[in-house]
Every structure is written in C-alpha cells, then in structure tokens.
Scaffold this active site. Structure first.
Site, PDB file in Angstrom:
ATOM      1  N   CYS A 115       0.421  -1.455  -0.049  1.00 23.63           N
ATOM      2  CA  CYS A 115      -0.208   0.181   0.479  1.00 23.63           C
ATOM      3  C   CYS A 115       0.530   1.690  -0.034  1.00 23.63           C
ATOM      4  O   CYS A 115       0.391   2.424  -0.238  1.00 23.63           O
ATOM      5  CB  CYS A 115      -0.863   0.276   1.358  1.00 23.63           C
ATOM      6  N   HIS A 255      -3.517   6.437   3.128  1.00 28.14           N
ATOM      7  CA  HIS A 255      -3.886   5.825   2.229  1.00 28.14           C
ATOM      8  C   HIS A 255      -5.205   5.232   3.091  1.00 28.14           C
ATOM      9  O   HIS A 255      -5.433   5.832   4.427  1.00 28.14           O
ATOM     10  CB  HIS A 255      -3.563   4.560   2.169  1.00 28.14           C
ATOM     11  N   ASN A 285     -10.308  -0.448   0.496  1.00 33.91           N
ATOM     12  CA  ASN A 285      -9.021  -0.048   0.599  1.00 33.91           C
ATOM     13  C   ASN A 285      -8.861  -1.039  -1.183  1.00 33.91           C
ATOM     14  O   ASN A 285      -8.459  -2.260  -1.091  1.00 33.91           O
ATOM     15  CB  ASN A 285      -8.489  -1.311   1.988  1.00 33.91           C
TER      16      ASN A 285
HETATM   17  C1  LIG Z   1     -10.215  -6.167  10.479  1.00 32.23           C
HETATM   18  C2  LIG Z   1     -10.685  -4.970  11.354  1.00 32.23           C
HETATM   19  C3  LIG Z   1     -11.743  -4.645  11.112  1.00 32.23           C
HETATM   20  C4  LIG Z   1     -11.161  -5.652  12.559  1.00 32.23           C
HETATM   21  O1  LIG Z   1     -11.676  -4.938  13.568  1.00 32.23           O
HETATM   22  P1  LIG Z   1     -11.460  -5.536  14.613  1.00 32.23           P
HETATM   23  O2  LIG Z   1     -12.638  -4.809  15.953  1.00 32.23           O
HETATM   24  O3  LIG Z   1     -10.528  -5.859  15.189  1.00 32.23           O
HETATM   25  O4  LIG Z   1     -12.383  -6.754  15.135  1.00 32.23           O
HETATM   26  P2  LIG Z   1     -12.495  -8.435  15.698  1.00 32.23           P
HETATM   27  O5  LIG Z   1     -10.994  -8.524  14.678  1.00 32.23           O
HETATM   28  O6  LIG Z   1     -11.898  -7.666  16.975  1.00 32.23           O
HETATM   29  O7  LIG Z   1     -13.304  -8.769  16.094  1.00 32.23           O
HETATM   30  C5  LIG Z   1     -14.361  -8.595  16.712  1.00 32.23           C
HETATM   31  C6  LIG Z   1     -15.159  -9.414  16.349  1.00 32.23           C
HETATM   32  O8  LIG Z   1     -15.939  -9.519  15.267  1.00 32.23           O
HETATM   33  C7  LIG Z   1     -15.800 -10.139  14.508  1.00 32.23           C
HETATM   34  N1  LIG Z   1     -15.750 -10.459  12.894  1.00 32.23           N
HETATM   35  C8  LIG Z   1     -14.942 -10.127  12.314  1.00 32.23           C
HETATM   36  N2  LIG Z   1     -15.501 -10.441  10.815  1.00 32.23           N
HETATM   37  C9  LIG Z   1     -16.097  -9.612  11.011  1.00 32.23           C
HETATM   38  C10 LIG Z   1     -17.362  -9.769  10.080  1.00 32.23           C
HETATM   39  N3  LIG Z   1     -16.325  -9.098   8.598  1.00 32.23           N
HETATM   40  N4  LIG Z   1     -18.200  -9.358  10.532  1.00 32.23           N
HETATM   41  C11 LIG Z   1     -18.892  -9.461  11.694  1.00 32.23           C
HETATM   42  N5  LIG Z   1     -18.569 -10.109  12.371  1.00 32.23           N
HETATM   43  C12 LIG Z   1     -16.677 -10.570  12.415  1.00 32.23           C
HETATM   44  C13 LIG Z   1     -15.069 -11.069  14.902  1.00 32.23           C
HETATM   45  O9  LIG Z   1     -15.277 -13.352  14.774  1.00 32.23           O
HETATM   46  C14 LIG Z   1     -14.785 -10.497  16.308  1.00 32.23           C
HETATM   47  O10 LIG Z   1     -15.890 -11.668  17.425  1.00 32.23           O
HETATM   48  P3  LIG Z   1     -15.221 -11.691  18.653  1.00 32.23           P
HETATM   49  O11 LIG Z   1     -15.632 -10.823  19.203  1.00 32.23           O
HETATM   50  O12 LIG Z   1     -17.401 -12.929  18.718  1.00 32.23           O
HETATM   51  O13 LIG Z   1     -14.458 -13.084  18.405  1.00 32.23           O
HETATM   52  C15 LIG Z   1      -9.214  -4.364  11.751  1.00 32.23           C
HETATM   53  O14 LIG Z   1      -8.668  -5.221  12.491  1.00 32.23           O
HETATM   54  C16 LIG Z   1      -8.486  -3.889  10.743  1.00 32.23           C
HETATM   55  O15 LIG Z   1      -8.798  -2.673  10.573  1.00 32.23           O
HETATM   56  N6  LIG Z   1      -7.109  -3.863  10.476  1.00 32.23           N
HETATM   57  C17 LIG Z   1      -6.334  -3.776   9.914  1.00 32.23           C
HETATM   58  C18 LIG Z   1      -6.372  -3.505   8.477  1.00 32.23           C
HETATM   59  C19 LIG Z   1      -5.962  -3.782   7.769  1.00 32.23           C
HETATM   60  O16 LIG Z   1      -6.539  -2.034   7.666  1.00 32.23           O
HETATM   61  N7  LIG Z   1      -5.356  -3.793   6.790  1.00 32.23           N
HETATM   62  C20 LIG Z   1      -4.609  -3.404   4.947  1.00 32.23           C
HETATM   63  C21 LIG Z   1      -3.719  -2.468   5.659  1.00 32.23           C
HETATM   64  S1  LIG Z   1      -2.645  -1.759   4.071  1.00 32.23           S
END
Ligand SMILES: CC(C)(COP(=O)(O)OP(=O)(O)OC[C@H]1O[C@@H](n2cnc3c(N)ncnc32)[C@H](O)[C@@H]1OP(=O)(O)O)[C@@H](O)C(=O)NCCC(=O)NCCS
Length: 328
Positions: A115, A255, A285
């Site tokens: 990215c 980004h 993204n």
């Molecule tokens: C991926 C992301 C959105 C997840 O958000 P989060 O707040 O960390 O969510 P978590 O991973 O803690 O998951 C929370 C809950 O939601 C659930 N969950 C995960 N993805 C889900 C989805 N698409 N829909 C519904 N529920 C979901 C998980 O299973 C978890 O459930 P639990 O509490 O029962 O275990 C976040 O971590 C993120 O944006 N990370 C960076 C990603 C990124 O930017 N990548 C590219 C970088 S260039």
C-alpha cells in the site's frame, strides 16, 4: 545536468463499473452492513470483471493522467507501476501499460511495496526529474485485489476493492510541486501479518490452491496496531523534515485502510478530521491505488486549492511506509 524541481502535472483514476455493497456481502459471508461500517467505514467497493487485468485498469487511469498533464504518451520517458496484484510474475505490468498507451519512448518496471507503492513510485520519479535526466515519468498504483480475496473469509473479504490511479511527474513547472518525502520499511515482523504468498519462490506452485496461498491472509489486530502508530508518525516526520508544522498542512490524503485508523491519526495529530481526506466508504482499500484514487476524488470534490500544502501518506505490508509533501 542542472538540478530542477518536480511537479505532479496530471492525475487520473479508473474504477471498474461493477459494485459490491455490504448488503451483497451479507449474502456471501457471515457479516452485516452494520459491522463493516462501524469497524471499517466501508459501504461498497468496485470489483473488476474476470476479463479485466490490473494493466487494463492501470491503462485507463494512465491515459486520463496523461491527458490531464496535457502531454502525449510519447513524451513519457519512464513508467512505474506499483502493484501487489500484477498481471503476471513476468513480464511486468508496466510493460503492458507501455504497449497499451503507446509510450514507445518509455522504460517500464513494477514496484512491490504494497500500500506504500504509489509513494515509493512518486519518490523514484522525483529523482529522475530533479536530477535533470527526464522530463516526464508516469507513476501508477493499480490493483485487482478481488481476484486474491477468499470470499468465504470475513476477516479479509469485507476490506478490499479494485481500482487504479496514476500521476505524471514532470519538470514543467505546472501542477503540484513535490517538496520532499520520507520512506521506510521494517521486514522484522512476521510476513503472515499481511501476506499474499502466491506463487513466489517460497511456495511450490502445485500446492498453492490446496494450501490457499492464492489468497490474502491477515492478522487484522497486528496490522491495525502498526497502522495507528505509523500513520501519524510518517505525517509528522515529513512535515518536520521540511521545516513545517501541523498548522501549515491544509489536507492529508492518507492510504484508505480503515476509517478508524484515519480517525485515530487525526486525534493523535490534534488535527480536525476534515483535514484528512476519506473516501473509503465507496472505494474500500485499494492498496497501491488508494492514494491516487483519493487525489482524484478530492480534486473532484473541490477539496484541493491552489498553493495548499498536502501530505500523502501510505503504509502497508512488508512492513512499508512512505509520506510525501506537495504544494498543490
Ligand atoms: C480487520 C479489522 C477491521 C477487524 O476489526 P476489529 O475491531 O479488530 O475486530 P476483531 O478482529 O477484534 O473482531 C471482533 C469480532 O468481530 C468478528 N468479526 C470479524 N470480522 C467480521 C466481519 N466481517 N463481520 C462480522 N463480524 C466479524 C470477530 O470474529 C470478532 O468476534 P468475537 O468478538 O466474537 O471473537 C481491523 O482489525 C483492521 O482494520 N485491521 C487492519 C486491516 C488493514 O488495514 N489492512 C490493510 C493494511 S494496509
């Protein structure tokens, strides 16, 4: 050769016409529109067709950027395509773009910096312009991430979209002046944090499908932690490096990885959120394409004013990061 300044003289973007909404995703994986919007800010994303390759998207964005720069393809001396989803491992996507746009006087190569790729590409182009060896370099960020998403994996499938953005970097004194940049990388964290293992030298080609190495995998929590720290840090670094302060900045074009990452950066920098451009709601993204697509969208929304000081900031897998200071 005399030293000179470099300018972003033209920009263009292309988004495939197919749109996938969160409601559509609800039918594909165990997720909800509400979860996706709250956790990421994404409402929909553009998705390429089976027939559309990364170079096709890149070509369309490039032609618009060249038209915007008011030059011809034959005046382009170098083409740099930043992508994590190239048409093929060999040859480069950039050579395909060169053919498609008829840039017969250009050299061409790809950059792999996830990215951050577009900022890396602009920084390379900047060198060839300021040292006087070239007049026009085309930099493209282009991705077809949807082709590498496991549509049954809710951790990743909700995040990514396809698209391309391009910029012509010139020494013609027209457009946005590149003031300077800051680049970095840290290869120490596990590659598994954000990986598209694919058919590289590490994985045997015959095992790729069976081991699901053809899909993006991610440790969302670790990448989130990295992102909320690196974004404000690279913005501050590039501002300080060129003797400016946060108050001098009119707009940050970051980004687009997650709305919460951008909001956290605004808070950390003590900047009003309105000064950080956000289009993730409709673009998702798009990795290397996200910053140039956002530049075009911001211009369309009249958010760029003559002489504005703007920071472009990218971060991603590798880990890699890069920020650039420009004067519009
Ligand atoms: C991926 C992301 C959105 C997840 O958000 P989060 O707040 O960390 O969510 P978590 O991973 O803690 O998951 C929370 C809950 O939601 C659930 N969950 C995960 N993805 C889900 C989805 N698409 N829909 C519904 N529920 C979901 C998980 O299973 C978890 O459930 P639990 O509490 O029962 O275990 C976040 O971590 C993120 O944006 N990370 C960076 C990603 C990124 O930017 N990548 C590219 C970088 S260039």
């Amino acid at each position: 050769m005399e030293n000179t300044n470099s300018y972003i003289s033209g920009i263009g973007s292309y988004l495939p016409s197919q749109i996938l909404t969160n409601k559509d995703l609800e039918k594909m994986v165990d997720t909800t529109d509400e979860w996706i919007v709250t956790r990421t800010g994404i409402k929909k994303r553009h998705i390429s067709t089976k027939e559309e390759a990364t170079s096709d998207l890149a070509t369309k964005a490039s032609l618009l950027a060249i038209e915007d720069a008011k030059i011809s393809s034959e005046e382009i001396e170098m083409i740099i395509v930043a992508t994590s989803t190239p048409d093929m491992m060999l040859p480069s996507t950039a050579t395909r773009v060169q053919k498609n746009i008829g840039a017969k006087n250009a050299s061409a190569f790809d950059i792999s910096a996830a990215c951050s790729g577009f900022i890396y590409g602009l920084s390379v182009a900047h060198q060839f312009i300021i040292n006087g060896t070239m007049k026009n370099v085309l930099v493209v960020g282009a991705e077809t991430l949807s082709k590498y998403v496991d549509w049954s994996d809710r951790n990743t499938s909700v995040l990514f979209g396809d698209g391309a953005g391009a910029a012509v970097v010139s020494r013609n004194n027209i457009g946005s002046k590149i003031i300077g940049f800051h680049l970095g990388a840290n290869g120490n964290p596990p590659r598994e944090w954000l990986m598209l293992a694919g058919s590289g030298s590490v994985n045997k080609a015959e095992n790729i499908l069976e081991e699901k190495k053809n899909f993006i995998t991610m440790n969302g929590k670790e990448i989130f932690k990295f992102s909320v720290n690196i974004l404000p840090s690279i913005i501050t670094t590039v501002i300080k490096k060129y003797g400016l302060t946060i108050e001098d900045i009119d707009l940050v074009i970051p980004h687009q990885a997650n709305r919460r990452i951008i909001e956290a950066a605004a808070e950390r920098l003590n900047m009003p959120i309105q000064k950080l451009y956000i289009n993730i709601d409709r673009r998702a993204n798009t990795s290397a394409a996200s910053i140039p697509i956002a530049m075009v969208d911001a211009r369309r929304e009249n958010m760029l004013n003559k002489e504005d000081i703007i920071v472009l900031a990218g971060f991603g897998a590798g880990l890699t990061w890069g920020s650039m200071l420009i004067q519009y």
